[in-house]
Design a protein around this motif. Structure first.
Motif, PDB file in Angstrom:
ATOM      1  N   MET A 242       8.922  -5.152  73.315  1.00  0.00           N
ATOM      2  CA  MET A 242       7.527  -5.276  72.885  1.00  0.00           C
ATOM      3  C   MET A 242       7.312  -4.691  71.483  1.00  0.00           C
ATOM      4  SD  MET A 242       4.117  -3.433  74.452  1.00  0.00           S
ATOM      5  CE  MET A 242       3.847  -4.466  75.864  1.00  0.00           C
ATOM      6  N   ILE A 243       7.789  -3.464  71.269  1.00  0.00           N
ATOM      7  CA  ILE A 243       7.528  -2.803  69.990  1.00  0.00           C
ATOM      8  C   ILE A 243       8.368  -3.434  68.877  1.00  0.00           C
ATOM      9  CG2 ILE A 243       7.513  -0.606  68.760  1.00  0.00           C
ATOM     10  CD1 ILE A 243       7.202   0.765  71.495  1.00  0.00           C
ATOM     11  N   GLY A 244       9.611  -3.827  69.213  1.00  0.00           N
ATOM     12  CA  GLY A 244      10.439  -4.516  68.227  1.00  0.00           C
ATOM     13  C   GLY A 244       9.819  -5.830  67.793  1.00  0.00           C
ATOM     14  N   LYS A 245       9.309  -6.579  68.763  1.00  0.00           N
ATOM     15  CA  LYS A 245       8.622  -7.838  68.471  1.00  0.00           C
ATOM     16  C   LYS A 245       7.401  -7.583  67.599  1.00  0.00           C
ATOM     17  CE  LYS A 245       6.132 -11.450  71.123  1.00  0.00           C
ATOM     18  NZ  LYS A 245       7.017 -12.600  71.324  1.00  0.00           N
ATOM     19  N   MET A 246       6.627  -6.543  67.939  1.00  0.00           N
ATOM     20  CA  MET A 246       5.416  -6.243  67.170  1.00  0.00           C
ATOM     21  C   MET A 246       5.758  -5.929  65.712  1.00  0.00           C
ATOM     22  SD  MET A 246       2.396  -3.416  67.836  1.00  0.00           S
ATOM     23  CE  MET A 246       1.959  -4.114  69.423  1.00  0.00           C
ATOM     24  N   CYS A 247       6.840  -5.199  65.495  1.00  0.00           N
ATOM     25  CA  CYS A 247       7.235  -4.862  64.125  1.00  0.00           C
ATOM     26  C   CYS A 247       7.565  -6.119  63.323  1.00  0.00           C
ATOM     27  CB  CYS A 247       8.440  -3.926  64.130  1.00  0.00           C
ATOM     28  SG  CYS A 247       8.061  -2.252  64.696  1.00  0.00           S
ATOM     29  N   ILE A 248       8.297  -7.046  63.935  1.00  0.00           N
ATOM     30  CA  ILE A 248       8.699  -8.261  63.225  1.00  0.00           C
ATOM     31  C   ILE A 248       7.496  -9.162  62.972  1.00  0.00           C
ATOM     32  CG2 ILE A 248      10.045 -10.384  63.442  1.00  0.00           C
ATOM     33  CD1 ILE A 248      12.232  -8.676  64.789  1.00  0.00           C
ATOM     34  N   ILE A 249       6.607  -9.294  63.961  1.00  0.00           N
ATOM     35  CA  ILE A 249       5.402 -10.104  63.762  1.00  0.00           C
ATOM     36  C   ILE A 249       4.490  -9.461  62.713  1.00  0.00           C
ATOM     37  CG2 ILE A 249       3.336 -11.042  64.867  1.00  0.00           C
ATOM     38  CD1 ILE A 249       5.863 -12.419  65.756  1.00  0.00           C
ATOM     39  N   THR A 250       4.375  -8.133  62.759  1.00  0.00           N
ATOM     40  CA  THR A 250       3.571  -7.421  61.752  1.00  0.00           C
ATOM     41  C   THR A 250       4.123  -7.679  60.359  1.00  0.00           C
ATOM     42  OG1 THR A 250       3.018  -5.675  63.338  1.00  0.00           O
ATOM     43  CG2 THR A 250       2.704  -5.171  61.017  1.00  0.00           C
ATOM     44  N   SER A 251       5.449  -7.654  60.241  1.00  0.00           N
ATOM     45  CA  SER A 251       6.097  -7.939  58.961  1.00  0.00           C
ATOM     46  C   SER A 251       5.695  -9.316  58.442  1.00  0.00           C
ATOM     47  CB  SER A 251       7.611  -7.873  59.131  1.00  0.00           C
ATOM     48  OG  SER A 251       8.279  -8.420  58.016  1.00  0.00           O
ATOM     49  N   SER A 252       5.757 -10.299  59.318  1.00  0.00           N
ATOM     50  CA  SER A 252       5.418 -11.664  58.908  1.00  0.00           C
ATOM     51  C   SER A 252       3.961 -11.786  58.478  1.00  0.00           C
ATOM     52  CB  SER A 252       5.718 -12.629  60.067  1.00  0.00           C
ATOM     53  OG  SER A 252       5.257 -13.928  59.773  1.00  0.00           O
ATOM     54  N   PHE A 253       3.060 -11.193  59.272  1.00  0.00           N
ATOM     55  CA  PHE A 253       1.632 -11.367  59.006  1.00  0.00           C
ATOM     56  C   PHE A 253       1.106 -10.453  57.900  1.00  0.00           C
ATOM     57  CE2 PHE A 253       1.712 -13.967  62.690  1.00  0.00           C
ATOM     58  CZ  PHE A 253       0.637 -14.836  62.533  1.00  0.00           C
ATOM     59  N   ALA A 254       1.877  -9.428  57.534  1.00  0.00           N
ATOM     60  CA  ALA A 254       1.485  -8.615  56.382  1.00  0.00           C
ATOM     61  C   ALA A 254       1.418  -9.489  55.138  1.00  0.00           C
ATOM     62  CB  ALA A 254       2.473  -7.478  56.180  1.00  0.00           C
ATOM     63  N   ILE A 255       2.286 -10.498  55.089  1.00  0.00           N
ATOM     64  CA  ILE A 255       2.283 -11.426  53.951  1.00  0.00           C
ATOM     65  C   ILE A 255       1.444 -12.667  54.251  1.00  0.00           C
ATOM     66  CG2 ILE A 255       3.734 -12.900  52.492  1.00  0.00           C
ATOM     67  CD1 ILE A 255       5.970 -10.841  52.839  1.00  0.00           C
ATOM     68  N   SER A 256       1.692 -13.329  55.389  1.00  0.00           N
ATOM     69  CA  SER A 256       0.989 -14.591  55.663  1.00  0.00           C
ATOM     70  C   SER A 256      -0.504 -14.374  55.892  1.00  0.00           C
ATOM     71  CB  SER A 256       1.605 -15.301  56.872  1.00  0.00           C
ATOM     72  OG  SER A 256       1.415 -14.558  58.060  1.00  0.00           O
ATOM     73  N   GLY A 257      -0.880 -13.198  56.423  1.00  0.00           N
ATOM     74  CA  GLY A 257      -2.292 -12.923  56.651  1.00  0.00           C
ATOM     75  C   GLY A 257      -3.087 -12.817  55.366  1.00  0.00           C
ATOM     76  N   TYR A 258      -2.390 -12.496  54.266  1.00  0.00           N
ATOM     77  CA  TYR A 258      -3.040 -12.408  52.948  1.00  0.00           C
ATOM     78  C   TYR A 258      -2.490 -13.464  51.993  1.00  0.00           C
ATOM     79  CZ  TYR A 258      -5.774  -8.252  53.839  1.00  0.00           C
ATOM     80  OH  TYR A 258      -6.725  -7.380  54.327  1.00  0.00           O
ATOM     81  N   GLN A 259      -1.913 -14.531  52.570  1.00  0.00           N
ATOM     82  CA  GLN A 259      -1.298 -15.562  51.745  1.00  0.00           C
ATOM     83  C   GLN A 259      -2.269 -16.133  50.715  1.00  0.00           C
ATOM     84  OE1 GLN A 259       1.406 -18.738  53.410  1.00  0.00           O
ATOM     85  NE2 GLN A 259      -0.338 -20.042  52.898  1.00  0.00           N
ATOM     86  N   LEU A 260      -3.487 -16.425  51.139  1.00  0.00           N
ATOM     87  CA  LEU A 260      -4.467 -17.009  50.227  1.00  0.00           C
ATOM     88  C   LEU A 260      -4.769 -16.061  49.076  1.00  0.00           C
ATOM     89  CD1 LEU A 260      -6.202 -19.635  50.002  1.00  0.00           C
ATOM     90  CD2 LEU A 260      -8.085 -18.310  50.973  1.00  0.00           C
ATOM     91  N   TYR A 261      -4.942 -14.767  49.401  1.00  0.00           N
ATOM     92  CA  TYR A 261      -5.266 -13.789  48.359  1.00  0.00           C
ATOM     93  C   TYR A 261      -4.051 -13.471  47.489  1.00  0.00           C
ATOM     94  CZ  TYR A 261      -9.390 -13.045  51.335  1.00  0.00           C
ATOM     95  OH  TYR A 261     -10.522 -13.210  52.082  1.00  0.00           O
ATOM     96  N   ILE A 262      -2.837 -13.504  48.077  1.00  0.00           N
ATOM     97  CA  ILE A 262      -1.623 -13.317  47.276  1.00  0.00           C
ATOM     98  C   ILE A 262      -1.509 -14.426  46.233  1.00  0.00           C
ATOM     99  CG2 ILE A 262       0.913 -13.440  47.366  1.00  0.00           C
ATOM    100  CD1 ILE A 262       0.737 -11.935  50.062  1.00  0.00           C
ATOM    101  N   LEU A 263      -1.796 -15.644  46.650  1.00  0.00           N
ATOM    102  CA  LEU A 263      -1.702 -16.775  45.732  1.00  0.00           C
ATOM    103  C   LEU A 263      -2.782 -16.734  44.654  1.00  0.00           C
ATOM    104  CD1 LEU A 263      -0.862 -19.648  48.250  1.00  0.00           C
ATOM    105  CD2 LEU A 263       0.669 -18.634  46.569  1.00  0.00           C
ATOM    106  N   THR A 264      -3.974 -16.266  45.001  1.00  0.00           N
ATOM    107  CA  THR A 264      -5.063 -16.232  44.012  1.00  0.00           C
ATOM    108  C   THR A 264      -5.012 -14.988  43.132  1.00  0.00           C
ATOM    109  OG1 THR A 264      -6.550 -15.245  45.661  1.00  0.00           O
ATOM    110  CG2 THR A 264      -6.609 -17.644  45.415  1.00  0.00           C
ATOM    111  N   ASP A 265      -4.739 -13.811  43.721  1.00  0.00           N
ATOM    112  CA  ASP A 265      -4.856 -12.556  42.981  1.00  0.00           C
ATOM    113  C   ASP A 265      -3.526 -12.025  42.437  1.00  0.00           C
ATOM    114  OD1 ASP A 265      -7.416 -12.876  43.855  1.00  0.00           O
ATOM    115  OD2 ASP A 265      -7.482 -11.093  45.116  1.00  0.00           O
ATOM    116  N   TYR A 266      -2.389 -12.403  43.049  1.00  0.00           N
ATOM    117  CA  TYR A 266      -1.071 -11.934  42.608  1.00  0.00           C
ATOM    118  C   TYR A 266      -0.351 -13.018  41.809  1.00  0.00           C
ATOM    119  CZ  TYR A 266       3.769 -10.174  42.990  1.00  0.00           C
ATOM    120  OH  TYR A 266       5.056  -9.743  42.723  1.00  0.00           O
ATOM    121  N   ILE A 267      -0.330 -14.237  42.365  1.00  0.00           N
ATOM    122  CA  ILE A 267       0.329 -15.360  41.689  1.00  0.00           C
ATOM    123  C   ILE A 267      -0.600 -16.006  40.660  1.00  0.00           C
ATOM    124  CG2 ILE A 267       1.568 -17.543  42.065  1.00  0.00           C
ATOM    125  CD1 ILE A 267       2.991 -15.215  43.323  1.00  0.00           C
TER     126      ILE A 267
END
Length: 421
Positions: A242-267
């Motif tokens: 459970m916790i291992g899965k949560m870490c990997i999903i958190t890793s993915s969504f740390a970026i994809s959850g802010y994908q729109l803002y990363i593209l507008t404000d970072y890229i």
């Protein structure tokens, strides 16, 4: 007597000897069911709702998304436990899972339609919270179908089928939703229709048998604890998964959850180029993940291993997450999409099989798989929260090493699981 035996077999997980071939109708139900609910969900929270929040509160958009995600996680955690447990104990002419996934589809549809008319941040938070209650009526019972109906020798393949629907829903949902950025009201309606069909279409293929005569334990203090609480006996590997899965999903969504803002404000993308990159990233991640869905699950069944593919997937996610840290050129997000897409495709293809094999008690499969699904929900929530903290404190470039570190932690925890190879 034979009729009684047939009924009993309908309620128990088949053995390798009893199930001679892959249960195709169950596979179709899983793939389509998860595609429709997840595609609509991630199309909303990954694209349409961030745009809605940016219009409502442009100066507090990252904090507002973090607040929405936090409240949603709390609601979703409770809903997963309660609704999964109630699904395990449901006795009806339509089975244990069908009543829940249909009710969840209808309720989720109505919530999305209301969500489209939110004009304040607290409206958005409330709409998302109620939506989580109904959405988890689909999620926990549908995942339990793998444990209900699949012999051990086919679980990797069925996990891959579930991952196929997950990948198309996750990446295709965001790409599809991006088409409605110019007309968000229409987008909300389309997402509502998608989730409305999730439960009924899955139920049509599942064709659950009646469970009216299926035995059910009376509620006592002990059975209440077994059916509604976190497991405590023989649950070490369960919690590592459970916790291992949560870490990997958190890793993915740390970026994809802010994908729109990363593209507008970072890229620094905007207009048609922004929409094009959202679509390209989603299509690349979907295509690479789909390819892995066809191979990783069956290969896992063939070699009889679950941990190894999950660990390899985590390594790929780690590498892919670090890549955008080195440049803010737009092309780097396409490189990220390829590497992380392969990793997430492999991870999703085998992870459900790993989860099922660490369950403490098959009788509480929906509840325990619902608890494991907290890792999904928690990851989708913690990812944006952690990302918001480092973005506000340091800047967008800090979110990439954060994601990589979380993936490494997930790899370490999964490697400690003992009873699954």
């Amino acid at each position: 007597m034979s009729e009684i035996v047939d009924k009993a077999m309908a309620w128990t997980t088949p053995t390798d000897e009893q199930q001679k071939k892959i249960p195709i109708p169950t596979a179709i139900a899983l793939a389509i069911g998860v595609l429709l609910w997840l595609g609509s969900y991630l199309g909303l929270v990954g694209v349409l709702v961030p745009q809605q929040v940016a219009e409502i509160a442009p100066d507090q958009k990252t904090s507002a998304i973090a607040l929405m995600s936090t409240v949603a996680m709390i609601v979703s955690t409770i809903a997963n436990i309660v609704e999964g447990a109630l699904s395990d104990r449901t006795r009806s002419r339509w089975g244990r899972r069908t009543p829940w996934i249909i009710a969840g589809s209808i309720g989720s549809c109505l919530c999305i339609l209301a969500w489209a008319h939110c004009t304040e941040v607290w409206h958005v938070v409330l709409a998302d919270s109620v939506y989580m209650i109904f959405l988890n009526m689909i999620v926990a019972p549908l995942i339990a179908v793998i444990a209900d109906r699949t012999a051990p020798k086919y679980r990797g393949t069925m996990s891959g089928v579930y991952a196929l629907g997950t990948c198309i829903g996750q990446y295709g949902g965001q790409a599809f939703a991006s088409l409605f950025l110019p007309v968000p009201d229409t987008g909300f309606i389309v997402m509502a229709v998608m989730v409305l069909f999730s439960g009924p279409v899955a139920a049509l293929f599942l064709r659950e048998k009646s469970t009216k005569d299926m035995p059910v334990e009376k509620i006592t203090m002990q059975t209440f604890s077994d059916n509604f609480a976190f497991p405590t006996k023989g649950a070490r590997d369960f919690y590592l998964a459970m916790i291992g899965k949560m870490c990997i999903i958190t890793s993915s969504f740390a970026i994809s959850g802010y994908q729109l803002y990363i593209l507008t404000d970072y890229i620094k993308l905007s207009g048609g180029k922004l929409q094009g990159y959202v679509t390209m990233i989603s299509m690349i991640m979907m295509a690479t993940a789909i390819v892995m869905c066809f191979f990783a699950g069956p290969v896992s069944d063939k070699i009889g291993r679950r941990k190894l593919p999950v660990i390899i997937a985590g390594i790929l996610i780690t590498i892919g997450s670090l890549v955008p840290m080195f440049t803010s050129q737009a092309f780097i997000m396409l490189v990220y999409a390829v590497v992380v897409g392969i990793g997430m495709g492999m991870f999703n293809s085998v992870d459900q099989a790993l989860n099922i094999e660490v369950l403490p008690d098959p009788k509480t499969a929906a509840k325990d798989l619902g608890l494991l699904n907290i890792a999904n929900n928690g990851g989708q929530v913690f990812g944006p929260i952690f990302a918001s903290i480092v973005i506000n404190a340091v800047g967008y470039h800090a979110v990439f090493p954060l994601a990589a570190g979380l993936a490494v932690l997930g790899i370490v925890l999964v490697s400690f699981i003992k009873k699954v190879k």
